[in-house]
Design an enzyme around this catalytic site. Structure first.
Site, PDB file in Angstrom:
ATOM      1  N   GLU B  83       0.858  -1.184   0.000  1.00  0.00           N
ATOM      2  CA  GLU B  83       0.000   0.000   0.000  1.00  0.00           C
ATOM      3  C   GLU B  83       0.897   1.238   0.000  1.00  0.00           C
ATOM      4  O   GLU B  83       1.298   1.727   1.054  1.00  0.00           O
ATOM      5  CB  GLU B  83      -0.926   0.028   1.223  1.00  0.00           C
ATOM      6  N   SER B  84       1.268   1.689  -1.197  1.00  0.00           N
ATOM      7  CA  SER B  84       2.040   2.931  -1.399  1.00  0.00           C
ATOM      8  C   SER B  84       3.540   2.797  -1.159  1.00  0.00           C
ATOM      9  O   SER B  84       4.113   1.799  -1.599  1.00  0.00           O
ATOM     10  CB  SER B  84       1.413   4.098  -0.640  1.00  0.00           C
ATOM     11  N   CYS B  98      -1.912   3.880   1.798  1.00  0.00           N
ATOM     12  CA  CYS B  98      -3.307   4.070   1.412  1.00  0.00           C
ATOM     13  C   CYS B  98      -4.170   2.956   1.997  1.00  0.00           C
ATOM     14  O   CYS B  98      -3.749   2.219   2.877  1.00  0.00           O
ATOM     15  CB  CYS B  98      -3.421   4.112  -0.108  1.00  0.00           C
ATOM     16  N   SER B 254       1.720   1.528  -8.695  1.00  0.00           N
ATOM     17  CA  SER B 254       2.569   2.300  -7.781  1.00  0.00           C
ATOM     18  C   SER B 254       3.928   2.486  -8.428  1.00  0.00           C
ATOM     19  O   SER B 254       4.459   1.548  -9.035  1.00  0.00           O
ATOM     20  CB  SER B 254       2.773   1.547  -6.457  1.00  0.00           C
ATOM     21  N   HIS B 269       0.818   6.905  -7.279  1.00  0.00           N
ATOM     22  CA  HIS B 269      -0.047   5.775  -6.911  1.00  0.00           C
ATOM     23  C   HIS B 269      -1.400   5.964  -7.568  1.00  0.00           C
ATOM     24  O   HIS B 269      -1.961   7.058  -7.515  1.00  0.00           O
ATOM     25  CB  HIS B 269      -0.184   5.681  -5.388  1.00  0.00           C
TER      26      HIS B 269
END
Lengths: 373, 373
Positions: B83-84, B98, B254, B269
């Protein structure tokens, strides 16, 4: 003894007495400014100044305040209220009320009165603003938090208004709801009509110097006029202004002023109780440099904390100059903790917050000289 | 049939089925940037880049994300996460996560790692920011509202941080918590040390063009590299940057990049689901004019709504120039609904919000020419 045991014993000792509620007054005002127009551009519309006095009284009943006295020139009607002030010009209403008044409850009444007595059926722009309250829990439901105020206001403006919180959420801050009618022809957008300069300076002051607070009591002055001269309020407003004011019993002060034959006004309100001291100054005057104006007000009230806002439309040289100065430099004797510049639909706004420097800090002050007007 | 009757009937038809929860992903990231220093100025402190990989993994476990791959130069460690992203330089950590990650839960772990492996025992400055969430109800408790986040952060900074909400409270808005150590000697305040220029541009984009969204799916591209070239990401970052990126299955993208042998980075992203499309771009690069940079990003993503922030310290000419341009002019094809300029303790910040103009509006665009760098 444990804290719990102590509390129980204290509660027993006080069993017969009612809970002691300390006296409190919320000096910070709710401020509503509305500009009206007529949708029928080929008809000559009336003036908000045609609204009869008894209708204004009824509107203010809803807001929970009343008129103490009024004064008028050719452009503006000025009212000193039991809680703050009201100014009515041909197409603008400014209502400012402190304490636990219900200002926004009066909004539908103001709209009805504008239609009925001035044939003004459109709202060009609205500004509703206030500082964070010290005691929001003592406010009527409608004003207990900004979300509730925004929800209420949105009903009148089809959800088209904008809502801002300026300043750090962790210290003093300032809420603004603003609406501007789309495709507005006001303010000189009509061909051949020059847009008039407009600006508003507001200074909200807390933690006033104790020596200053004493000047706004019946111990010190006999009436409004006496207070006006001896507390130095006369130095805060442009020379030659027409003034009417009120010194409350046992303390508290309100003043309205207007300049020459214009709708330029200034208004001051003082809550001098040490525990929750507050003073506000507001003006749209175009005679004196607003930065010099600010310095004079601060010299009079010597506050510990200052929250300052300047609105300026793009033709207001004085307003824009004051904004730039607030952005570029500190106020002598104060530490600027926050400054924000906001571009709104038809004007710019500067918000700034200052805290008095401790005596150790003062030596580091920048230029203390006053800028000439 | 009344609505009530209809509902009852529908409920009966569905009696056996569980409630349908539509798939949702919160693309908007939580972003934490921390600058560390050592209180022992006469000792040579270590580098955050000495923190062992397994310790970083454990820290990210707390935040509920993991490293997919990493890449390094002489100044920065770059990690693409599930996530990111994460970037670690000698004395700065940037963690951006995120979805429903628990970023702030990792804060005490980051502080401990900095002390243990880099002997960095002081926090010089902290920036925690995020856009308003589309679905705050799906966030972990710690992140469900900004008040809770501020309360949590204040524990680490003795209540000395500042908290802001920029933008209209009624539309997209941006929250910032920032802390700067008093009497800080970082950033070149030491005698003879020149303060380095620093700025950060962040562009948060919603309601992306559908044609664009398709490019960030496995239907369109085979992997990150393919997506990078064919979706035009290569045009968004300065030439010659080192890149590593990830195309997720079935969709999502990403990318991390860094420039030459510096700690200048860029990260992108993309959440390409039409119902909640979102893309973010962030950089501190000093090679290309940030306004031109912004235009290139918008040409790539064609968003319906843009939330843009630029931080700049007073020696960053590029940052200050971008701020002034955002203040002075609109972005071609977009209507600026809000712009705010904020003076923070050691830098300035511009926040701006834009909405795509309808095709009818576009003719009124101002100068569409690109400014050269």
């Amino acid at each position: 003894m444990s804290i719990v045991a102590q509390s129980v014993q204290t509660a027993e000792n006080l069993a017969i007495q009612p809970p002691i509620e300390e006296y409190f007054f919320e000096g910070a005002e709710k401020l509503l400014e509305i500009w009206f127009s007529s949708s029928k551009s080929n008809e000559i519309s009336g003036s908000l100044r045609n609204i009869p006095r008894n209708e204004i009284d009824l509107m203010l009943d809803v807001a929970r305040c009343k008129i103490l006295h009024s004064k008028h020139n050719e452009a503006i009607d000025s009212y000193v209220l039991s809680e703050s002030s009201l100014f009515i010009s041909d197409n603008r209403v400014i209502l400012k009320t402190c304490g636990s008044t219900r200002l926004l409850a009066a909004l539908p009444h103001i709209i009805q009165l504008a239609l009925k007595f001035a044939q003004l059926d459109q709202i060009e722009s609205v500004y509703y603003s206030r500082k964070n309250f010290l005691r929001p829990d003592l406010q009527p439901n409608l004003h207990r938090n900004f979300d509730a105020e925004v929800e209420y206001l949105d009903q009148f403006f089809d959800g088209q208004g904008h809502a801002y919180c300026l300043g750090s959420l962790k210290q003093d801050r300032w809420y603004l709801y603003t609406f501007h009618r789309q495709n507005s022809t006001s303010g000189g957008d009509k061909i051949g009509v020059k847009k008039p300069a407009d600006h508003t300076l507001e200074i909200l002051m807390s933690d006033l110097d104790e020596e200053v607070l004493h000047k706004f009591t019946k111990d010190f002055a006999v009436d409004g006029r006496d207070c006006f001269l001896r507390a130095g309020i006369d130095k805060c407003i442009p020379a030659g202004a027409d003034v009417h004011d009120e010194l409350f019993d046992p303390c508290g002060y309100s003043m309205n002023a207007y300049m020459n034959e214009t709708d330029q006004y200034a208004t001051i309100h003082v809550t001098p109780e040490k525990e929750f001291s507050f003073a506000s100054f507001e003006t749209n005057q175009d005679l004196v440099c607003l930065y010099a104006q600010t310095r004079k007000v601060l010299q009079c009230f010597r506050p510990g904390k200052i929250l300052l806002t300047v609105f300026a439309n793009d033709v207001s040289a004085k307003g824009k100059d004051a904004q730039q100065q607030l952005w570029d430099r500190e106020l002598p004797g104060y530490r600027r903790t926050n400054v924000q510049f906001v571009r709104l639909e038809t004007e710019t706004l500067v918000y700034a917050h200052f805290i008095k420097k401790s005596t150790n800090d003062v030596s580091s002050d920048e230029d203390d000289g006053e800028r000439s007007d």
